[in-house]
Structures are given as structure tokens and as C-alpha cells.
Design a protein around this motif. Structure first.
Motif, PDB file in Angstrom:
ATOM      1  N   ASP A 153      -9.980  -8.522 -16.342  1.00  0.00           N
ATOM      2  CA  ASP A 153     -10.634  -9.463 -15.386  1.00  0.00           C
ATOM      3  C   ASP A 153     -11.059  -8.772 -14.059  1.00  0.00           C
ATOM      4  N   ASP A 154     -10.050  -7.899 -13.752  1.00  0.00           N
ATOM      5  CA  ASP A 154     -10.513  -7.287 -12.255  1.00  0.00           C
ATOM      6  C   ASP A 154     -11.510  -6.289 -12.634  1.00  0.00           C
ATOM      7  N   LEU A 155     -11.413  -5.190 -13.507  1.00  0.00           N
ATOM      8  CA  LEU A 155     -12.239  -4.142 -13.644  1.00  0.00           C
ATOM      9  C   LEU A 155     -13.461  -4.616 -14.102  1.00  0.00           C
ATOM     10  N   ARG A 197     -15.635 -14.673  -9.872  1.00  0.00           N
ATOM     11  CA  ARG A 197     -15.161 -16.017  -9.468  1.00  0.00           C
ATOM     12  C   ARG A 197     -14.912 -16.150  -8.028  1.00  0.00           C
ATOM     13  N   LYS A 198     -14.698 -15.203  -7.203  1.00  0.00           N
ATOM     14  CA  LYS A 198     -14.367 -15.574  -5.716  1.00  0.00           C
ATOM     15  C   LYS A 198     -15.903 -15.525  -5.147  1.00  0.00           C
ATOM     16  N   MET A 199     -16.779 -14.737  -5.443  1.00  0.00           N
ATOM     17  CA  MET A 199     -18.030 -14.815  -4.548  1.00  0.00           C
ATOM     18  C   MET A 199     -18.563 -16.373  -5.135  1.00  0.00           C
ATOM     19  N   GLY A 254       1.340  -5.532  -8.627  1.00  0.00           N
ATOM     20  CA  GLY A 254       1.087  -7.087  -8.689  1.00  0.00           C
ATOM     21  C   GLY A 254      -0.230  -7.280  -8.043  1.00  0.00           C
ATOM     22  N   TYR A 255      -1.356  -6.406  -8.047  1.00  0.00           N
ATOM     23  CA  TYR A 255      -2.374  -6.620  -7.575  1.00  0.00           C
ATOM     24  C   TYR A 255      -3.346  -7.514  -8.502  1.00  0.00           C
ATOM     25  N   THR A 256      -3.290  -6.820  -9.720  1.00  0.00           N
ATOM     26  CA  THR A 256      -4.042  -7.283 -10.864  1.00  0.00           C
ATOM     27  C   THR A 256      -3.975  -8.729 -11.201  1.00  0.00           C
ATOM     28  N   GLU A 257      -4.838  -9.043 -12.142  1.00  0.00           N
ATOM     29  CA  GLU A 257      -4.699 -10.317 -12.667  1.00  0.00           C
ATOM     30  C   GLU A 257      -3.930  -9.968 -13.873  1.00  0.00           C
ATOM     31  N   PRO A 258      -3.161 -11.335 -14.355  1.00  0.00           N
ATOM     32  CA  PRO A 258      -2.435 -11.033 -15.611  1.00  0.00           C
ATOM     33  C   PRO A 258      -3.104  -9.954 -16.583  1.00  0.00           C
ATOM     34  N   ASN A 302      -4.960 -20.322  -9.067  1.00  0.00           N
ATOM     35  CA  ASN A 302      -5.714 -20.258 -10.261  1.00  0.00           C
ATOM     36  C   ASN A 302      -7.170 -20.449  -9.975  1.00  0.00           C
ATOM     37  N   LYS A 303      -7.886 -19.435  -9.982  1.00  0.00           N
ATOM     38  CA  LYS A 303      -9.548 -19.795  -9.635  1.00  0.00           C
ATOM     39  C   LYS A 303     -10.181 -20.312 -10.703  1.00  0.00           C
ATOM     40  N   LYS A 304      -9.743 -20.285 -11.914  1.00  0.00           N
ATOM     41  CA  LYS A 304     -10.391 -20.945 -13.216  1.00  0.00           C
ATOM     42  C   LYS A 304     -10.900 -22.220 -12.680  1.00  0.00           C
ATOM     43  N   PRO A 327      -4.596  -7.104   3.503  1.00  0.00           N
ATOM     44  CA  PRO A 327      -4.316  -7.131   2.200  1.00  0.00           C
ATOM     45  C   PRO A 327      -4.616  -8.287   1.354  1.00  0.00           C
ATOM     46  N   GLY A 328      -5.539  -8.142   0.410  1.00  0.00           N
ATOM     47  CA  GLY A 328      -6.127  -9.314  -0.408  1.00  0.00           C
ATOM     48  C   GLY A 328      -5.616  -9.338  -1.687  1.00  0.00           C
ATOM     49  N   ALA A 329      -4.217  -8.849  -1.978  1.00  0.00           N
ATOM     50  CA  ALA A 329      -3.857  -8.979  -3.491  1.00  0.00           C
ATOM     51  C   ALA A 329      -2.347  -8.592  -3.075  1.00  0.00           C
ATOM     52  N   GLY A 330      -1.496  -8.947  -4.107  1.00  0.00           N
ATOM     53  CA  GLY A 330      -0.033  -8.848  -4.072  1.00  0.00           C
ATOM     54  C   GLY A 330       0.673 -10.146  -4.129  1.00  0.00           C
ATOM     55  N   ILE A 375     -15.490  -7.618   0.237  1.00  0.00           N
ATOM     56  CA  ILE A 375     -15.096  -6.653  -0.672  1.00  0.00           C
ATOM     57  C   ILE A 375     -13.699  -7.842  -1.191  1.00  0.00           C
ATOM     58  N   LEU A 376     -13.845  -8.117  -2.068  1.00  0.00           N
ATOM     59  CA  LEU A 376     -12.783  -9.267  -2.558  1.00  0.00           C
ATOM     60  C   LEU A 376     -11.828  -9.077  -3.798  1.00  0.00           C
ATOM     61  N   SER A 377     -11.818  -7.733  -4.275  1.00  0.00           N
ATOM     62  CA  SER A 377     -11.066  -7.439  -5.381  1.00  0.00           C
ATOM     63  C   SER A 377     -10.164  -6.394  -4.864  1.00  0.00           C
ATOM     64  N   GLY A 378      -8.871  -7.133  -4.546  1.00  0.00           N
ATOM     65  CA  GLY A 378      -7.700  -6.065  -4.041  1.00  0.00           C
ATOM     66  C   GLY A 378      -7.603  -5.122  -5.118  1.00  0.00           C
ATOM     67  N   THR A 379      -7.487  -5.529  -6.256  1.00  0.00           N
ATOM     68  CA  THR A 379      -7.182  -4.137  -7.166  1.00  0.00           C
ATOM     69  C   THR A 379      -8.410  -3.047  -7.311  1.00  0.00           C
ATOM     70  N   ILE A 380      -9.634  -3.377  -7.168  1.00  0.00           N
ATOM     71  CA  ILE A 380     -10.412  -2.424  -7.282  1.00  0.00           C
ATOM     72  C   ILE A 380     -10.522  -1.679  -5.818  1.00  0.00           C
ATOM     73  N   LYS A 426     -15.006  -9.977 -13.229  1.00  0.00           N
ATOM     74  CA  LYS A 426     -15.106 -11.229 -13.404  1.00  0.00           C
ATOM     75  C   LYS A 426     -14.239 -11.849 -12.283  1.00  0.00           C
ATOM     76  N   ASP A 427     -13.221 -11.546 -11.829  1.00  0.00           N
ATOM     77  CA  ASP A 427     -12.286 -12.032 -10.840  1.00  0.00           C
ATOM     78  C   ASP A 427     -13.084 -12.016  -9.569  1.00  0.00           C
ATOM     79  N   PHE A 428     -13.634 -10.950  -9.325  1.00  0.00           N
ATOM     80  CA  PHE A 428     -14.674 -10.780  -8.076  1.00  0.00           C
ATOM     81  C   PHE A 428     -15.707 -11.920  -8.119  1.00  0.00           C
TER      82      PHE A 428
HETATM   83  N1  LIG Z   1      -6.369  -9.590  -9.151  1.00  0.00           N
HETATM   84  C1  LIG Z   1      -7.000 -10.137  -7.783  1.00  0.00           C
HETATM   85  C2  LIG Z   1      -5.637 -10.549  -6.895  1.00  0.00           C
HETATM   86  C3  LIG Z   1      -6.254 -11.725  -5.878  1.00  0.00           C
HETATM   87  O1  LIG Z   1      -7.089 -12.291  -6.321  1.00  0.00           O
HETATM   88  C4  LIG Z   1      -7.419  -9.045  -6.962  1.00  0.00           C
HETATM   89  O2  LIG Z   1      -7.111  -7.737  -7.288  1.00  0.00           O
HETATM   90  O3  LIG Z   1      -8.155  -9.242  -5.908  1.00  0.00           O
END
Ligand SMILES: N[C@@H](CC=O)C(=O)O
Ligand SMILES: NC(=O)C1=CN([C@@H]2O[C@H](COP(=O)(O)OP(=O)(O)OC[C@H]3O[C@@H](n4cnc5c(N)ncnc54)[C@H](O)[C@@H]3O)[C@@H](O)[C@H]2O)C=CC1
Ligand code: NA
Length: 816
Positions: A672-674, A681-683, A664-668, A578-580, A794-797, A635-640, A677-679
Motif C-alpha cells: 500500500d505504501d510502495l 488516500r492522504k492527498m 513500523g513506518y509501513t502499512e500492515p 485508519n484512512k479507509k 517524522p510522518g510515520a512510526g 511528501i506524505l509517505s513516511g515509508t517512501i 495508494k496510502d499517499f
Molecule cells: N505507512 C504510512 C504511515 C503513515 O500514515 C507512511 O509510510 O507514511
């Protein structure tokens, strides 16, 4: 010749007596043993109870009947009808005598120690007489011996001291005359010079066996009990405790002194003096070798032999200037206590001599304080001594073993295990013999402490991690599957056992200290789970006080974050995807790190960035080894990444996003991916780990979505807007394709600033060639200057993320 002693359980039923006789018969093939017997299990307690009832004038008939019935049932089962009568008759005589005694006690309302010994003696007399006669069916040379007549003691009823010389002579003579017999001797009972029955106190039957063994120079003394010898720790506390093949007398004494109830140390002394080996054997597993206690033990590879513990102890602290440099002070104190029969379990004195701490049984604490107040009245009045303080609810844990001697690091290992588990040590004592290091801790911590210390010393055994998992969604569920699949491997490699001690999702929660089934957890949670309550979950985890405990947060929720701090403060490690937590306030991020460090626990969050890819740990290792990050591009968004890699040709944007979610790549919440925001958080987490105290608002994000999508108030709305805005995305795609470029959403950290931008890159760009949900990160550092260090994959899944969480879990505590 051997002396075989059988304890209460071994003579406790017809079935057990048959087993006992098989063991004796086996031994008889070598030579006739001397067999020392206890009272049938429960009988000594019943006798004590009856005696006390009689003293109070209460009715004791039921207990008398119970004792009778216990013996008579055995006689009926094990003796043919024709042979029963003499035994019944004799036992009836015993019971009549016993009744007379009890009647006398009732009449006088007085129970002297002398009378009590007399009453207790019937336990051993009945069992031994009966068993000798049952044995006589198999070997006619069986002979009942009232051992009381052969062991001579002083008049200290209840705990008589043996006149060794006289006793040895009597036993030797008796044995000489009865060499051809198999002697069945009453344990525990003896007699004084006038022939009055005395008893030998706690462990009395073992003592009888040791006295006979010593008198006859036995080849060995076998103590047959109901456990597999002496173990590395109390098996009721430590499931992994194992039997020790060999111990020296000193080790056995130290281990038994602090709680191992198998034998009582003073009973070993006669054997110890004559170097006669004592073997602890299990009546119910006679083929198991048991534990040999002897003087010349082989050198062992075990760093310690065992951990013993006393679960109820009080300590008394004495402080004051009155004792500084006063040679006689502790002498006065401890002779006072010994005079009044107060057993001092452990003593420590600080080198300033300003304080003495000693431990006693809680029942002795009050008396000890009263005695001290009286003895040191003058010092107390003159304020040279402060009023003695008592602390209750404490326990002693001791590590024992001769190997500790000359082996540095033993106490380090002990205190590290205690410290990592948040166990506060109240007092410490190490004998200069170095056979024993004892610590006093809170009674509530004992079980956790003994298990943690057992894990720390017996490293050949599987280390146990107890995990409490929050979240049973995509990642949580996959983690349980991986754990289940991997358990046999971990077990076979004998290094780690992971127990899931608690699970919660938003609806339900369940706990099991022994570990939940990885096959059944889902139905158990559903069926037996209680209503979920996050605060309650965390509280229960703390209360269970298990060793090597890990809180695993597999949610995407904010709520768990506020508990992290308290969890660290309870010396529990945290693993999270959980990145929060790490991307909220910098102050909080810093506080998590500092608190985890302060409490000596781990905080692992590898999957916060790039799922299972080794990004966080790579950065940590660079930083720890003194490297400096000049630039990160990633590049840290697996979804994008997945969307841009698959949103080509005829594929529609909306459909591609749906696919990413299904994979199963996206956030719930895929918004948040698109929305980046998720990216972000990672940066932010990377920047903070690289040493920059940034806040979320410091990260500049290029928006890739049209306004309407950004404003969608639900996931459904969001998807509808994506469909409505298909033309916008098509336009992006064709613009890039027309230039021979691909779309890339790239994050950059440089000079302490972070930005995430949408770029169109051609094949000269290192990020051009990506596929699937790939992440890529390049670190340019002082050491990786001309060619950056690159991590890609692979950075998501669910599988790769759960695997990253798994790896973090098994890394917890691995450096200790
Ligand atoms: N939803 C995230 C999963 C990994 O943190 C992503 O797409 O990168
Ligand atoms: N999908 C991926 O590739 C990656 C995901 N992650 C992270 O993994 C985490 C979990 O993701 P998913 O498993 O996909 O989510 P999910 O939505 O499938 O599961 C979340 C689970 O958490 C539980 N939960 C939520 N709030 C809770 C609370 N307050 N108390 C108890 N339980 C609560 C839910 O009941 C659910 O079981 C997210 O934080 C995500 O960022 C991290 C790296 C990669
Ligand atoms: Na990672």
C-alpha cells in the motif's frame, strides 16, 4: 446541647453500637446529648413482613426468632453476664407482647394501620432499651425514654402529624426533669391523644430528632448514618461524587426530594423553622466533618451543589383545547390528584396551554389516569381533551443549587452535556426559584446522564472519557503504553481520566465499564476475552451507554468503517488513524462529517495524514477562519521518504524497504505504501478537507514500481519481486545521484486536481533536505501567499502515530 440521631446501620451490630457509644461519650464531654435511635437495621422490615404474614395466616416464627437473636447477640457481647438479666427480661416481655399482637392479627386475619404501628414500635423500643442499658455501663446517667409518650400526634396511623405545641411542652418538661441524664430516645414512634402508638412515616427517626431539637432549641442536630454526608450525586452511580461540606435547607430539601436518600425532606422542617443546623455525619468515619445544613451558608464556588435523580418515573401527557385559557383546569387536575394522595413529582405546561405534562411514580400512573378519565369525562366526550397518555420507563435528573440563581449558562451546560451524549430530554421543569432544573429522560440513560452532567458541572474534577479501542497492533499497543505512562500526569493535573472500557482485535474482545487495566490488558484479553465480533463490539459499546464515549479505530481494515455512521448516530465520537473511512466514497466522507456534527460529537483523524504532525488540524483551522487553499505540495509517505533518504551508497532497495517495515513506518501491507495508494488516500483526504469533492479515481499517481512488483499477489511475493528487480531501483538511484539530485515522491493539489509524481530534485528544491521518515507539507493559501505555511517532521512510526491518536482522544469534547 445537641441531639444525636443514629440510624439502623449505626445500631445494627455490637461493633457498631460500641462505635456509637464512643461518639456519645465524646459528645458528653461538652454536654449531655439527647440520643435518638432507630431500630436495628433490617428489623422494621422483618416486623412489617411478620405483620403481613400474620394477616395472611402464615407462619412468622422464623422472623421473630431472627429479631430475638439479633438483639440477644448484642446483649451477650456488650453486657457483662451480671447485667444481662434485666435487659433479657424486658426484651422478652416486648417479644411476648409482640407475639400476642401477631396472634391477634392471625386470628382476625386483619391488620389495621393502628395495629401495624403498634407492631412496628417494638423495633425502636427494643433497640433503645437495650442500648440505653449498655450505655449505662459507661455512664450511669443513661436513661431509656419511650419517645412515643412525648410526641403527640393525630390519628393518622402510619404517617401521623405532630401536635407541635403539646409535643414541645411535653419534651421540654421531660427534659427539665432529666437534664442530668443522657437520654436514649426511641425514634419514629409517637402516640395519639388516647395514648395509642402512632408512627411518623418515612424518615421518622430523623423527624423525632428534629422535633426534639426544635423543642429544646438544640445547638445542632446530628444525623449519624453510614455515608459521608450528602454527596454531589448518588455515589453508586457516579464514582467521582464527593461530599458537600455545606448546604442550605432549600438545597438539602431539593437534593433529598429527588432521590438523595440521606435524609427525608419533611423531617427537616422543625429544624428549618427554628434555624437549627442539621449535620449529617458518618458513624464509621466520625472524624469526617460531614455535611452542614443550615440557613446561612457561605457562598460557594460550585456552580451547582448536586445532581439528584429518581430512577423510576412515569409521565402523563394531557393535551387538548379544553385547557386553553381555562383558569381552573390545572387547579382541578392537581387538587384531584392531591386529594387521592398521588404525589406529583414534576409539572410542565407549554405556554400555548395546549398541553400539561406531569410525572408520578409508576405505581400511581394507572390510578391517575382513571381519576382523570372520571373527572374530565365531559371534556373527553366533547373531544376537548385527548385521552391521557402515559409514558413509562423514565427517570428524573435534577441539578440543584442556589448558585444557579442569577448565573446564566447553567441550563446551557446541562443540556449540552445531555445533548452531546445523545440523551433525549422528554420534559423539562425549572422552578422559578431557580434552585432546581429537572429533566425527564429515559431510565436506561440515567447513569450515563448523571455522570455526564457531573463531569460538566464539577470541572475541577477529572473529566472521564470512556474509550473503546479496535486494533491492538503496532499503533493500538503503543497507544496503550502511552496512556499508561501518561495517566499519573493527567491525574495529577486533575483534568482528565481516560478509561479503556473495551478492546478488540480480530481474535478477541473484552469490556469493562470501570476501565481495563493498562498493565494487564493483554493477558486479560487473552484469558477472559470472548471471540471477537465487530458488530457485537459496537453493539455492546452502545449498550453500555457510558458517558463521554469514544470509539477508537486503530485498524487498517475496511470492516469498521461501515459502523461509523451508526456510532455517530449513537452520539459516540470517533477517533481513527485508519484512512479507509475518509478515503472511500466522497458521499460517505461527507455523511460522516454531517452526522457527527448533527449529533454533536467529534470525528478526529489527525493521524490520517502525516501521523502525529498537525496537518489535518492546521488545514481545518485555516478553513474555519475563512482562508482558501490555492495549492498544497507535500511528501506524505513516511515509508517512501525513509526509503529514498536511506537508499543510497551501498544500500539495497529491498533491504531498505524491509527496514522501513521493521521500524513500523509501513502499512500492515507495505504494498500500500510502495504502490502509492496510502499517499493517494492522504492527498484525497486533504483535498476533501480543503473543500474539493474528489474521488480516489480523480487522483493521478505516478507509479514507482516495475509491473511485476505491482502484480505481486502476496507480501512475500512482493518482497521476492523487489529483490528480483534490484537493477531497476539501482538505475533510479544512480540516475538521480549522477545529476546531484535525490528521489522525491511528491503530491500536489492545485486547481482542484491532485497528482502524485516521482521527481528528482536538486538542492534548490525546498523538499531536498529531508531525512528519516520525514513528511513535509506546504500550504499556499490566500493568507500564506508569497511564503507558504510549512509543516515538517517524522510522518510515520508507532510512537508519533499513537501520540497523534492520543491527542485526538483527549481533544474529544474539550470545547464543551
Ligand atoms: N505507512 C504510512 C504511515 C503513515 O500514515 C507512511 O509510510 O507514511
Ligand atoms: N504506522 C504508521 O506510521 C501509521 C499508521 N497509521 C494507521 O494505523 C493503522 C494501524 O496500523 P498498525 O497498528 O501498524 O496495524 P497492525 O496490523 O499492526 O494492527 C492492526 C490491528 O487491527 C486489528 N484488526 C484488524 N481488523 C480488525 C477488525 N475487523 N476488528 C477488530 N480488529 C481488527 C488487528 O487484529 C490488529 O490488532 C493503519 O490504518 C495505518 O494506516 C496511520 C498513521 C501512521
Ligand atoms: Na497528522
Amino acid at each position: 446541647m445537641k441531639v444525636l440521631k443514629f440510624g439502623g446501620t449505626s445500631v445494627g451490630s455490637a461493633e457498631n453500637i460500641k462505635t456509637l457509644l464512643r461518639i456519645v461519650a465524646q459528645e458528653k464531654l461538652q454536654s449531655n446529648p439527647v440520643v435518638v435511635l432507630s431500630a436495628m437495621s433490617g428489623v422494621t422490615n422483618l416486623l412489617t413482613d411478620m405483620a403481613e404474614k400474620a394477616e395472611r395466616g402464615e407462619d412468622y416464627d422464623a422472623s421473630l426468632k431472627e429479631i430475638e437473636a439479633k438483639h440477644f447477640a448484642v446483649i451477650r457481647t456488650l453486657l457483662p453476664a451480671g447485667a444481662q438479666n434485666p435487659v433479657f427480661t424486658r426484651l422478652k416481655i416486648f417479644f411476648n407482647e409482640l407475639e400476642d399482637l401477631l396472634q391477634a392479627v392471625t386470628n382476625l386475619r386483619e391488620l389495621s394501620l393502628q395495629t401495624k404501628d403498634q407492631i412496628l414500635s417494638y423495633g425502636e423500643r427494643c433497640s433503645s432499651f437495650m442500648i440505653a442499658h449498655i450505655a449505662a455501663q459507661q455512664f450511669p446517667e443513661a436513661l431509656y425514654v419511650n419517645g412515643a409518650e412525648l410526641i403527640k400526634t393525630d390519628n393518622n396511623f402510619g404517617q401521623a402529624r405532630v401536635d407541635t405545641e403539646l409535643t414541645e411542652m411535653l419534651i421540654k418538661n421531660f427534659y427539665q426533669e432529666n437534664k442530668s441524664k443522657v437520654l436514649f430516645v426511641t425514634g419514629f414512634i409517637a402516640s395519639n391523644a388516647n395514648g395509642r402508638v402512632t408512627t411518623l412515616g418515612r424518615g421518622g427517626s430523623d423527624y423525632t430528632a428534629a422535633v426534639w431539637g426544635a423543642a429544646l432549641n438544640a445547638e445542632e442536630i446530628e444525623i449519624w448514618t453510614d455515608v459521608n454526608g450528602m454527596m454531589t450525586a448518588d455515589p453508586r452511580i457516579v464514582k467521582k461524587a464527593f461530599s458537600l461540606p455545606e448546604l442550605s435547607y432549600t438545597e438539602a430539601m431539593e437534593l433529598s426530594y429527588f432521590g438523595a436518600k440521606v435524609i427525608y425532606p419533611p423531617t427537616m422542617i422543625p429544624a428549618f423553622m427554628k434555624k437549627i443546623p442539621i449535620v449529617i455525619k458518618n458513624t464509621f468515619e466520625p472524624d469526617f466533618a460531614g455535611t452542614y445544613i443550615k440557613s446561612d451558608v457561605k457562598t460557594s464556588s460550585l456552580p451547582i451543589k448536586g445532581i439528584s435523580s429518581i430512577d423510576h418515573i412515569s409521565i402523563i401527557n394531557l393535551t387538548g383545547s379544553g385547557m386553553v385559557g381555562k383558569a381552573g383546569f390545572s387547579g382541578r387536575l392537581f387538587s384531584l390528584l392531591s386529594r387521592e394522595q398521588i404525589n406529583v413529582v414534576l409539572i410542565t405546561q407549554s405556554s400555548s396551554e395546549h398541553s400539561i405534562t406531569f410525572a408520578v411514580k409508576p405505581t400511581d400512573a394507572g390510578q391517575a389516569i382513571a381519576l382523570i378519565k372520571k373527572e374530565f369525562e365531559l371534556e373527553l366526550d366533547a373531544n376537548k381533551l385527548a385521552l391521557p397518555e402515559v409514558e413509562n420507563n423514565l427517570a428524573v435528573l435534577a441539578i440543584v443549587g442556589e448558585n444557579m440563581k442569577h448565573t446564566p449558562g447553567m441550563s446551557g451546560r446541562l443540556f449540552n452535556a445531555l445533548g452531546r451524549n445523545g440523551i433525549n430530554v422528554r420534559a423539562i421543569a425549572q422552578g422559578s426559584s431557580e434552585y432546581n432544573i429537572s429533566v425527564i429522560i429515559g431510565a436506561g440513560d440515567l447513569s450515563k446522564a448523571v455522570n455526564a452532567v457531573h463531569d460538566a458541572f464539577f470541572t475541577d474534577l477529572k473529566r472521564t472519557l470512556n474509550i473503546f479501542c479496535l486494533g491492538t497492533g503496532n499503533i493500538g499497543k503503543t497507544l496503550f503504553n502511552q496512556l499508561k505512562e501518561q495517566m499519573p500526569f493527567l491525574a495529577a493535573n486533575n483534568d482528565l481520566q481516560v478509561k479503556v472500557a473495551g478492546i478488540s482485535n480480530t481474535r478477541k474482545m473484552i469490556f469493562k465499564a470501570e476501565g481495563l487495566s493498562l498493565d494487564e490488558w493483554e493477558s486479560e484479553l487473552e484469558k477472559d476475552g470472548e471471540t471477537a465480533d465487530l458488530a457485537g463490539f459496537v453493539e455492546k459499546m452502545k449498550q453500555m451507554n457510558l458517558p463521554n464515549c469514544v470509539f477508537v479505530d486503530n485498524t487498517a481494515a475496511e470492516a469498521p468503517i461501515e459502523f461509523y455512521q451508526g456510532i455517530f448516530e449513537s452520539s459516540i465520537s470517533v477517533v481513527t488513524c485508519n484512512k479507509k473511512g475518509n478515503s472511500a466514497d466522497f458521499a460517505q466522507y461527507k455523511s460522516f462529517k454531517d452526522t457527527a456534527r448533527k449529533f454533536g460529537v467529534d470525528f478526529y483523524y489527525e493521524t490520517n495524514v502525516g501521523a502525529g504532525l498537525p496537518i489535518i488540524r492546521t488545514l481545518r483551522e485555516l478553513m474555519m477562519s475563512g482562508d482558501k487553499v490555492a495549492r498544497i505540495e507535500a511528501i506524505l509517505s513516511g515509508t517512501i521518504s525513509y526509503i529514498f533518504n536511506n537508499f543510497k551508497g551501498d544500500a539495497g532497495f529491498y533491504e531498505t524497504v524491509k527496514e522501513a517495515q521493521e521500524l513500523g513506518y509501513t502499512e500492515p501491507d507495505p504494498r500500500d505504501d510502495l504502490n502509492g495508494k496510502d499517499f493517494m488516500r492522504k492527498m484525497l483526504i486533504l483535498a476533501r478537507d480543503a473543500g474539493y469533492p474528489l474521488e480516489a479515481s480523480d487522483v493521478k499517481i505516478d507509479n514507482i514500481l516495475p509491473e511485476a512488483c505491482l502484480n505481486a499477489t502476496s507480501v512475500e511475493d512482493f518482497y521476492t519481486e523487489l529483490q528480483k528487480n534490484a537493477a531497476y531501483f539501482e538505475d533510479l538511484k544512480t540516475t538521480a545521484a549522477n545529476d546531484g539530485k535525490v528521489l522525491r515522491y511528491i503530491g500536489k493539489l492545485e486547481n482542484g486536481t491532485v497528482e502524485i509524481s516521482l521527481q528528482m530534485v536538486d538542492d534548490s528544491h525546498p523538499f531536498f533536505m529531508l531525512s528519516g521518515s520525514d513528511n513535509i507539507i506546504s500550504f499556499t493559501t490566500d493568507r500564506y501567499k508569497s511564503r507558504p505555511l510549512v509543516v515538517k517532521g517524522p510522518g510515520a512510526g508507532a510512537e508519533v502515530t499513537a501520540a497523534g491518536v492520543f491527542a485526538d482522544i483527549i481533544n474529544v469534547g474539550s470545547l464543551s
